[in-house]
Design a protein around this motif. Structure first.
Motif, PDB file in Angstrom:
ATOM      1  N   VAL A 419       0.843  -1.193   0.000  1.00  0.00           N
ATOM      2  CA  VAL A 419       0.000   0.000   0.000  1.00  0.00           C
ATOM      3  C   VAL A 419       0.882   1.248   0.000  1.00  0.00           C
ATOM      4  N   ILE A 420       0.391   2.288  -0.681  1.00  0.00           N
ATOM      5  CA  ILE A 420       0.962   3.631  -0.562  1.00  0.00           C
ATOM      6  C   ILE A 420      -0.066   4.459   0.212  1.00  0.00           C
ATOM      7  N   VAL A 421       0.351   5.016   1.330  1.00  0.00           N
ATOM      8  CA  VAL A 421      -0.606   5.672   2.211  1.00  0.00           C
ATOM      9  C   VAL A 421      -0.137   7.078   2.542  1.00  0.00           C
ATOM     10  N   ASP A 422      -1.058   8.038   2.436  1.00  0.00           N
ATOM     11  CA  ASP A 422      -0.834   9.415   2.870  1.00  0.00           C
ATOM     12  C   ASP A 422      -1.518   9.595   4.223  1.00  0.00           C
ATOM     13  N   ILE A 423      -0.758  10.044   5.216  1.00  0.00           N
ATOM     14  CA  ILE A 423      -1.248  10.128   6.590  1.00  0.00           C
ATOM     15  C   ILE A 423      -1.329  11.587   7.014  1.00  0.00           C
ATOM     16  N   LEU A 424      -2.449  11.959   7.607  1.00  0.00           N
ATOM     17  CA  LEU A 424      -2.573  13.308   8.158  1.00  0.00           C
ATOM     18  C   LEU A 424      -1.651  13.465   9.366  1.00  0.00           C
ATOM     19  N   HIS A 430       4.436  20.651  11.589  1.00  0.00           N
ATOM     20  CA  HIS A 430       5.201  20.243  10.417  1.00  0.00           C
ATOM     21  C   HIS A 430       4.936  21.192   9.247  1.00  0.00           C
ATOM     22  N   ASP A 431       5.984  21.805   8.755  1.00  0.00           N
ATOM     23  CA  ASP A 431       5.877  22.629   7.558  1.00  0.00           C
ATOM     24  C   ASP A 431       5.894  21.741   6.323  1.00  0.00           C
ATOM     25  N   GLU A 432       5.454  22.319   5.232  1.00  0.00           N
ATOM     26  CA  GLU A 432       5.537  21.603   3.958  1.00  0.00           C
ATOM     27  C   GLU A 432       6.992  21.397   3.570  1.00  0.00           C
ATOM     28  N   GLY A 433       7.271  20.242   2.975  1.00  0.00           N
ATOM     29  CA  GLY A 433       8.604  19.962   2.471  1.00  0.00           C
ATOM     30  C   GLY A 433       9.596  19.484   3.515  1.00  0.00           C
ATOM     31  N   MET A 434       9.108  19.079   4.691  1.00  0.00           N
ATOM     32  CA  MET A 434      10.010  18.605   5.729  1.00  0.00           C
ATOM     33  C   MET A 434      10.342  17.128   5.514  1.00  0.00           C
ATOM     34  N   GLY A 446      17.672   5.965   7.407  1.00  0.00           N
ATOM     35  CA  GLY A 446      17.749   7.299   6.843  1.00  0.00           C
ATOM     36  C   GLY A 446      16.383   7.860   6.501  1.00  0.00           C
ATOM     37  N   PRO A 447      16.342   8.932   5.705  1.00  0.00           N
ATOM     38  CA  PRO A 447      15.081   9.639   5.434  1.00  0.00           C
ATOM     39  C   PRO A 447      14.138   8.841   4.550  1.00  0.00           C
ATOM     40  N   LEU A 448      12.829   9.113   4.725  1.00  0.00           N
ATOM     41  CA  LEU A 448      11.834   8.549   3.812  1.00  0.00           C
ATOM     42  C   LEU A 448      11.969   9.215   2.448  1.00  0.00           C
ATOM     43  N   PRO A 449      11.541   8.539   1.374  1.00  0.00           N
ATOM     44  CA  PRO A 449      11.693   9.128   0.034  1.00  0.00           C
ATOM     45  C   PRO A 449      10.798  10.334  -0.206  1.00  0.00           C
ATOM     46  N   ASP A 450       9.708  10.468   0.559  1.00  0.00           N
ATOM     47  CA  ASP A 450       8.761  11.568   0.336  1.00  0.00           C
ATOM     48  C   ASP A 450       8.841  12.587   1.464  1.00  0.00           C
ATOM     49  N   LEU A 451       8.603  13.856   1.118  1.00  0.00           N
ATOM     50  CA  LEU A 451       8.576  14.936   2.087  1.00  0.00           C
ATOM     51  C   LEU A 451       7.141  15.220   2.507  1.00  0.00           C
ATOM     52  N   SER A 452       6.977  15.886   3.640  1.00  0.00           N
ATOM     53  CA  SER A 452       5.631  16.289   4.023  1.00  0.00           C
ATOM     54  C   SER A 452       5.080  17.245   2.972  1.00  0.00           C
ATOM     55  N   SER A 453       3.779  17.102   2.706  1.00  0.00           N
ATOM     56  CA  SER A 453       3.176  17.893   1.638  1.00  0.00           C
ATOM     57  C   SER A 453       1.835  18.451   2.094  1.00  0.00           C
ATOM     58  N   ARG A 462       3.703  10.775   3.136  1.00  0.00           N
ATOM     59  CA  ARG A 462       3.447   9.549   2.372  1.00  0.00           C
ATOM     60  C   ARG A 462       4.402   8.435   2.836  1.00  0.00           C
ATOM     61  N   VAL A 463       3.834   7.242   2.996  1.00  0.00           N
ATOM     62  CA  VAL A 463       4.611   6.071   3.410  1.00  0.00           C
ATOM     63  C   VAL A 463       4.250   4.910   2.494  1.00  0.00           C
ATOM     64  N   ARG A 464       5.254   4.140   2.111  1.00  0.00           N
ATOM     65  CA  ARG A 464       5.056   2.976   1.233  1.00  0.00           C
ATOM     66  C   ARG A 464       5.353   1.721   2.056  1.00  0.00           C
ATOM     67  N   LEU A 465       4.374   0.825   2.101  1.00  0.00           N
ATOM     68  CA  LEU A 465       4.490  -0.363   2.948  1.00  0.00           C
ATOM     69  C   LEU A 465       4.201  -1.628   2.157  1.00  0.00           C
ATOM     70  N   ASN A 466       5.007  -2.644   2.391  1.00  0.00           N
ATOM     71  CA  ASN A 466       4.697  -3.976   1.881  1.00  0.00           C
ATOM     72  C   ASN A 466       3.645  -4.630   2.764  1.00  0.00           C
ATOM     73  N   ALA A 467       3.151  -5.775   2.366  1.00  0.00           N
ATOM     74  CA  ALA A 467       2.190  -6.522   3.180  1.00  0.00           C
ATOM     75  C   ALA A 467       2.802  -6.819   4.552  1.00  0.00           C
ATOM     76  N   MET A 468       2.013  -6.600   5.598  1.00  0.00           N
ATOM     77  CA  MET A 468       2.403  -6.847   6.993  1.00  0.00           C
ATOM     78  C   MET A 468       3.643  -6.052   7.411  1.00  0.00           C
ATOM     79  N   GLN A 469       3.889  -4.931   6.751  1.00  0.00           N
ATOM     80  CA  GLN A 469       5.019  -4.088   7.127  1.00  0.00           C
ATOM     81  C   GLN A 469       4.529  -2.922   7.974  1.00  0.00           C
ATOM     82  N   PHE A 470       5.359  -2.443   8.864  1.00  0.00           N
ATOM     83  CA  PHE A 470       4.986  -1.348   9.760  1.00  0.00           C
ATOM     84  C   PHE A 470       6.215  -0.497  10.029  1.00  0.00           C
ATOM     85  N   PHE A 471       5.996   0.797  10.193  1.00  0.00           N
ATOM     86  CA  PHE A 471       7.055   1.740  10.519  1.00  0.00           C
ATOM     87  C   PHE A 471       6.591   2.631  11.665  1.00  0.00           C
TER      88      PHE A 471
END
Length: 477
Positions: A419-424, A430-434, A446-453, A462-471
């Protein structure tokens, strides 16, 4: 049988301990001293509702069906466990055996026991005989059974330097007694210099938060001056966390019940962050018919443990979880597997052992996970609407916020789909682009590939997760 004596059968030399109680006391004190030397606290499992199966009912039965009146005739048991036909009134027994009837002697009154059988909600507890904790001496405000139990358990605190009590079957005693007992233990411990004595009770309610709240903390709707036990065992969240992490229920089940809990706690806690002090969270225990762990899906266990350790509450891990015990069946013995006697029973290189070690270190390093407010976060899965996941196999997302620090847990409960999930997240923090980073599981990468938007009025990550994956993630410093 005895509320103030250490059970001699558990000692290194049971015969010597039976003959001389000081043998058992010395052994137990030595054990506690050695535990304390390792920086570990000792919490004793106690009971207020009932004693053991200390007498038989008329008709030679261990149990009897509940009846309001009159009380049943009873026959007290001797040191062999046999009910004696001539022992109908404990007060008339000459020289009762030290390992028979019931002790201490102050409890040796028939009318201190209910003697009305059981029906599942009243009376005895599966053969263990109920105490009359609501016994009130007419014309007074004196509850003698309550006072005896309070004195007995205060005595044990002083004698053995205990650090807390887990109170079995607390929901079956009167809520007023639970509050008085919790307050009495707290005040006594303070009076002898123990500042953090901890009490928590078994109030087995899977859904009813109002019932749990009757026993815990200070309820502003009650007019007494007592603060109840510190916490309750968290059956409601156990039920939902298990079902959601295994993909049987939607994450919405968790968030909806959490909102209900917070509404109930408005009468008890002084701040949102305080809520976690009132619940001892768990995934499985000795009263279940099965353990949470399924060897076919080990990542579910890691996911659920991480959720539990990051949610509000005082986390409790059942022994054997770290060794991946997985008993399951149709009675409680399946969840009571013994590690002792197994080869390499306490393997410190076991996968779950090392995982729990890492998880404990991580939780200790993040104050927000211990003291922070908690918010279940709406999220958008694969471009969908922002909401709490309403289907089984969805995404769990919640934040812990302490001061200006927000830590977010996100978990994909699907056993097959990425799943690709955008979380509020909190727009004020948090400013944009952090840049954000993964904090757990270790190693940190290290850093996630996506910045806050920004999406409309919303701030997201945005967070990208495989099945049964958690961060567990946070904005990078």
């Amino acid at each position: 049988l005895d509320f103030i004596r250490i059970e001699p059968r558990f000692c290194d030399n049971p015969a010597a301990a039976l003959a001389d109680p000081e043998v058992a006391d010395t052994e137990f004190r030595q054990l506690i001293n050695e535990i304390h030397a390792q920086g570990i606290y000792v919490i004793l499992d106690i009971v207020l509702n009932h004693a053991a199966n200390v007498f038989n009912y008329e008709g030679a039965t261990d149990t009897a069906e509940w009846r309001d009146n009159p009380e049943y005739g009873i026959f007290w048991r001797d040191e062999t466990g046999q009910a004696r036909g001539e022992w109908k009134d404990i007060g008339s027994i000459t020289n009762p055996p030290s390992n028979g009837v019931v002790w201490p002697k102050e409890l040796q009154r028939n009318d201190f026991f209910r003697r009305k059988g059981e029906d599942g909600t009243r009376g005895d507890f599966t053969g263990m005989k109920e105490l009359v904790t609501d016994y009130l001496i007419p014309g007074t405000a004196v509850y003698p059974v309550r006072n005896l139990l309070i004195t007995a358990y205060q005595y044990l605190i002083a004698k053995f330097d205990l650090d807390g009590y887990r109170i079995d079957t607390l929901q079956y005693v009167e809520p007023a007694f639970a509050r008085v007992f919790g307050n009495a233990m707290r005040e006594y411990a303070l009076s002898i210099g123990k500042k953090n004595f901890f009490t928590f009770g078994e109030v087995w309610q899977d859904d009813d938060e109002s019932r749990i709240a009757e026993f815990v903390g200070r309820n502003t709707e009650n007019h007494d001056h007592f603060v109840g036990v510190d916490a309750a065992i968290d059956f409601p969240m156990k039920k939902r966390l298990e079902a959601v992490c295994k993909g049987f229920k939607a994450p919405l089940e968790l968030s909806t019940h959490f909102d209900y809990r917070l509404e109930t706690l408005r009468k008890i806690v002084s701040s949102h962050g305080d809520a976690g002090r009132h619940y001892v969270t768990f995934l499985d225990n000795h009263d279940q018919d099965y353990r949470f762990h399924n060897p076919a899906f080990p990542e579910q266990t890691k996911m659920a443990l991480t959720c539990m350790m990051c949610m509000q509450g005082i986390p409790s891990v059942y022994y054997g979880t770290e060794q991946a015990l997985s008993g399951a069946g149709n009675n409680r013995e399946f969840a009571r597997e013994a590690l002792w006697g197994r080869p390499d029973a306490f393997n410190q290189e076991a996968d779950l052992y090392k995982f729990l070690q890492d998880l404990s270190v991580f939780r200790a390093s993040e104050p927000a996970l211990r003291y922070g407010r908690q918010y279940f976060r709406h999220c958008s899965e694969n471009g969908g609407a922002f909401k709490n996941s309403s289907l089984p196999g969805g995404v769990i997302a919640f934040s812990r916020v302490l001061n200006n620090r927000e830590v977010v847990l996100v978990a994909n409960t699907s056993v097959s789909q990425p799943v690709i999930v955008d979380i509020l997240v909190d727009k004020n923090l948090h400013d944009e682009g952090m840049q954000w980073e993964k904090l757990f599981p270790f190693p940190r990468t290290g850093p996630l590939p996506d910045l806050s938007s920004t999406q409309g009025d919303l701030r997201t990550i945005r967070v990208r997760l495989n099945a049964m994956q958690f961060f567990v993630i946070a904005q990078r410093d």
